[in-house]
Motif scaffolding. Structure first.
Motif, PDB file in Angstrom:
ATOM      1  N   SER A   1      14.071  31.365  -6.958  1.00 42.08           N
ATOM      2  CA  SER A   1      14.212  30.543  -5.750  1.00 42.08           C
ATOM      3  C   SER A   1      13.282  29.333  -5.753  1.00 42.08           C
ATOM      4  O   SER A   1      13.155  28.629  -4.763  1.00 42.08           O
ATOM      5  CB  SER A   1      13.981  31.392  -4.503  1.00 42.08           C
ATOM      6  OG  SER A   1      12.817  32.156  -4.655  1.00 42.08           O
ATOM      7  N   SER A   2      12.648  29.089  -6.913  1.00 39.07           N
ATOM      8  CA  SER A   2      11.773  27.913  -6.998  1.00 39.07           C
ATOM      9  C   SER A   2      12.615  26.642  -7.031  1.00 39.07           C
ATOM     10  O   SER A   2      13.695  26.612  -7.631  1.00 39.07           O
ATOM     11  CB  SER A   2      10.923  28.010  -8.268  1.00 39.07           C
ATOM     12  OG  SER A   2      10.348  26.765  -8.561  1.00 39.07           O
ATOM     13  N   PRO A   3      12.126  25.570  -6.388  1.00 39.50           N
ATOM     14  CA  PRO A   3      12.861  24.298  -6.418  1.00 39.50           C
ATOM     15  C   PRO A   3      12.739  23.549  -7.735  1.00 39.50           C
ATOM     16  O   PRO A   3      13.425  22.553  -7.953  1.00 39.50           O
ATOM     17  CB  PRO A   3      12.197  23.505  -5.284  1.00 39.50           C
ATOM     18  CG  PRO A   3      10.820  24.057  -5.192  1.00 39.50           C
ATOM     19  CD  PRO A   3      10.918  25.509  -5.570  1.00 39.50           C
ATOM     20  N   ASN A   8      10.819  31.821 -11.422  1.00 38.95           N
ATOM     21  CA  ASN A   8      11.129  32.114 -10.027  1.00 38.95           C
ATOM     22  C   ASN A   8      12.514  31.552  -9.676  1.00 38.95           C
ATOM     23  O   ASN A   8      12.706  30.334  -9.643  1.00 38.95           O
ATOM     24  CB  ASN A   8      10.027  31.463  -9.176  1.00 38.95           C
ATOM     25  CG  ASN A   8      10.217  31.709  -7.704  1.00 38.95           C
ATOM     26  OD1 ASN A   8      11.273  32.152  -7.254  1.00 38.95           O
ATOM     27  ND2 ASN A   8       9.193  31.383  -6.932  1.00 38.95           N
TER      28      ASN A   8
HETATM   29  C1  NAG Z   1       9.338  31.430  -5.547  1.00 38.74           C
HETATM   30  O1  NAG Z   1       9.596  30.152  -4.994  1.00 38.74           O
HETATM   31  C2  NAG Z   1       9.761  30.158  -3.604  1.00 38.74           C
HETATM   32  C3  NAG Z   1      10.161  28.769  -3.191  1.00 38.74           C
HETATM   33  O2  NAG Z   1       9.189  27.823  -3.562  1.00 38.74           O
HETATM   34  C4  NAG Z   1       8.442  30.609  -2.955  1.00 38.74           C
HETATM   35  O3  NAG Z   1       8.594  30.649  -1.554  1.00 38.74           O
HETATM   36  C5  NAG Z   1       8.071  31.998  -3.486  1.00 38.74           C
HETATM   37  O4  NAG Z   1       6.803  32.361  -2.981  1.00 38.74           O
HETATM   38  C6  NAG Z   1       8.038  31.983  -4.987  1.00 38.74           C
HETATM   39  N1  NAG Z   1       7.839  33.335  -5.487  1.00 38.74           N
HETATM   40  C7  NAG Z   1       6.837  33.648  -6.285  1.00 38.74           C
HETATM   41  C8  NAG Z   1       6.789  35.057  -6.750  1.00 38.74           C
HETATM   42  O5  NAG Z   1       5.991  32.833  -6.648  1.00 38.74           O
END
Ligand code: NAG
Ligand code: NAG
Ligand code: NAG
Ligand code: NAG
Length: 506
Positions: A321-323, A319
């Motif tokens: 945008s994952s931290p 992901n």
């Molecule tokens: C990816 O990470 C973001 C931030 O933590 C989160 O909001 C989003 O739901 C995640 N996307 C998936 C597909 O898990």
């Protein structure tokens, strides 16, 4: 084996396979534990036997049955899931029935596990009559459900309120079970704890190795929040020379205490351990030093503090945008993820491939996974770096003249002769080339990595053993004679293999 032989054997295998599906192409054990309670996890982490793809396992183990302490008999811990009575889900039967489609499989039943504790097993093993009652009930159970054998998961003899005499009684139990199993051809295996004091106090390893068919080493849970400091769940090496908590230390201990390598099966975790740093601002993380809180956080499907399945962890690495930030920890040969105060130490394709190579180099019987239901069975992740250490070693091998001589002696096939499938060491333009598994977006990434890494590690070891031989016997004469007789042997072996495969001997 030469190229022609490979063609003959593979061709014969394909022509007789019919309705059924084949197992791994390599000859090592891949033992897969199945946690039957994974069916209670929320979607998409819920894992039913319909999700189970056993093609890359050689053994499946249904986990867990328990012990009735009044009667000292084996019992189902979840009759509705395990059995057929009262409209149950018939888990035992459904797992055993996988052998119809995958005849190569051995399907066994595990008894014990962490939650069963130690005292009831200690009591049962302590007297000839209670052992006999247990053994009788086990044989009945295996007969009834057509399992291929039993896996003992007593955690642990002498520990967790067990008794000092458990060590001897465990041997008696194993010996008597193996004798009772003999007429039926049932296999008897055990999962053993990998910590130093457990190995020292709980097990008479020489004797266990004599009576057990396979020993499943639980080479994980070396570190967790119980340490009070950060550590790797399953480090290949310890943090310093005195650190006994590592895969290498465990394996060396077993090999030097009478365990036959071919009976030893190296456990690989398909999960990680989670930590919360006491100081979220910690800049440099140090295994064995950085303080952590007494409980870790949970994963969304498995819901157990301090634990996360690989399938829960890997989606974070996908992901953008994952931290979470990915790190490779060199000393332990395992990765970790960090998000501020939160850390996950786990195993991915790269660390699994390294451990597989280690197991093959040590001549072990194979590997085991705990547990297949937390692999990325839905195929949500991409494992991209799994073979980077193989690639590094290949680079060092590629231009070495002794390696080229070894390659020639071994008749490593040209890429044009072996088709496009499968990972392998091949010749391409007369160069030793490492052909990696074709990257595919697939489910069961870790199981796939294990399968491919076993094949690659076996081939790599064969080349490097030949290199050693060449370097060792530089001055030995009559090399040609030896080569001649071994190629005659090779052809005979090939004939036998081909005939065996044609008649479906495995
Ligand atoms: C990816 O990470 C973001 C931030 O933590 C989160 O909001 C989003 O739901 C995640 N996307 C998936 C597909 O898990
Ligand atoms: C143990 O087995 C006995 C006899 O079958 C049964 O009555 C009892 O309920 C069982 N106990 C447990 C805890 O399963
Ligand atoms: C290892 O143990 C030895 C003997 O107890 C000790 O002298 C040495 O300092 C230890 N090394 C480390 C790195 O802890
Ligand atoms: C996985 O890797 C493949 C090949 O590199 C790529 O085509 C695919 O988009 C990747 N999938 C994801 C979910 O990132």
């Amino acid at each position: 084996m030469n190229v022609l032989c490979v063609f003959l054997v593979v061709g014969a295998a394909m022509s007789v396979s019919g309705q059924t599906l084949a197992g791994p192409k390599h000859d090592r054990k891949v033992v897969c534990y199945v946690a039957s309670w994974a069916v209670y996890r929320p979607d998409p982490g819920r894992f039913t036997l319909e999700d189970l793809e056993p093609a890359l396992c050689t053994h499946l183990i249904y986990s867990f049955a328990g012990l009735n302490e009044t009667t000292n008999t084996i019992k189902s811990l979840d009759p509705w899931q395990d059995l057929e009575t009262d409209y149950g889900k018939a888990g035992y039967k459904r797992l055993v029935n996988m052998k119809q489609k995958y005849p190569h499989l051995k399907v066994t039943l595990a008894i014990g596990g962490w939650n069963e504790g130690s005292p009831r097993y200690s009591n049962m093993a302590s007297k000839p009559e209670t052992r006999a009652a247990f053994i009788k009930s086990v044989v009945l159970m295996l007969n009834n459900y057509k399992f291929d054998g039993l896996d003992l998961d007593w955690e642990y003899p002498t520990k967790r309120e067990g008794k000092p005499y458990d060590r001897e009684n465990f041997v008696l139990l194993v010996k008597e079970l193996s004798e009772a199993f003999e007429p039926y051809g049932y296999i008897l295996t055990a999962a053993l704890g990998a910590g130093k004091t457990t190995m020292e106090t709980a097990y008479d390893l020489t004797k266990l190795s004599r009576y057990l068919d396979l020993i499943h080493m639980m080479c994980y849970d070396y570190h967790g929040t119980w340490d009070g400091v950060l550590g790797a769940n399953a480090p290949l090496k310890g943090v310093n020379d005195n650190d006994t908590l590592s895969v290498e230390w465990t394996v060396d201990y077993l090999l030097s205490h009478g365990v036959s390598p071919y009976k030893m099966v190296l456990g690989l975790p398909m999960y990680g351990r989670t930590f919360i740093l006491l100081d979220p601002a910690t800049r440099v993380l140090e295994y064995g030093k950085t303080p952590v809180g007494s409980t870790g956080f949970k994963g969304p499907y498995t819901g157990e503090a301090g634990f996360m399945g690989y399938n829960e962890i890997c989606v974070e690495t996908m992901n953008k945008s994952s931290p979470w930030v990915y790190h490779w920890h060199e000393q332990s040969s395992t990765p970790y993820l960090r998000d501020g105060e939160k850390v996950i130490s786990y195993d991915n394709g790269r660390s699994i491939a390294i451990k597989v190579k280690y197991a093959i180099d040590k001549g072990l019987g194979g590997v085991m996974v705990w547990s297949i239901d937390t692999d990325d069975f839905k195929g949500n992740c991409n494992e991209t770096d799994a073979y980077i250490d193989f690639v590094e070693r290949h680079k060092r091998m590629a231009n070495d003249p002794v390696v080229m001589k070894a390659v020639k002696n071994l008749n490593i096939p040209d890429v044009s002769l072996v088709g496009s499938k499968g990972p392998a060491y091949v010749l391409q333009d007369s160069q030793l080339t490492l052909r990696l598994p074709t990257p595919k977006y697939t489910n069961y990434a870790l199981m796939q990595t294990i399968n491919d890494a076993v094949s690659l590690a076996v081939e790599e070891k064969r080349i490097l053993d030949e290199v050693k031989r060449l370097e060792g016997d530089n001055e030995v004469k009559n090399d040609d004679d030896k080569g001649g007789s071994s190629s005659v042997k090779g052809s005979l072996m090939c004939l036998v293999l081909t005939v065996m495969v044609m008649f479906n001997f495995w």
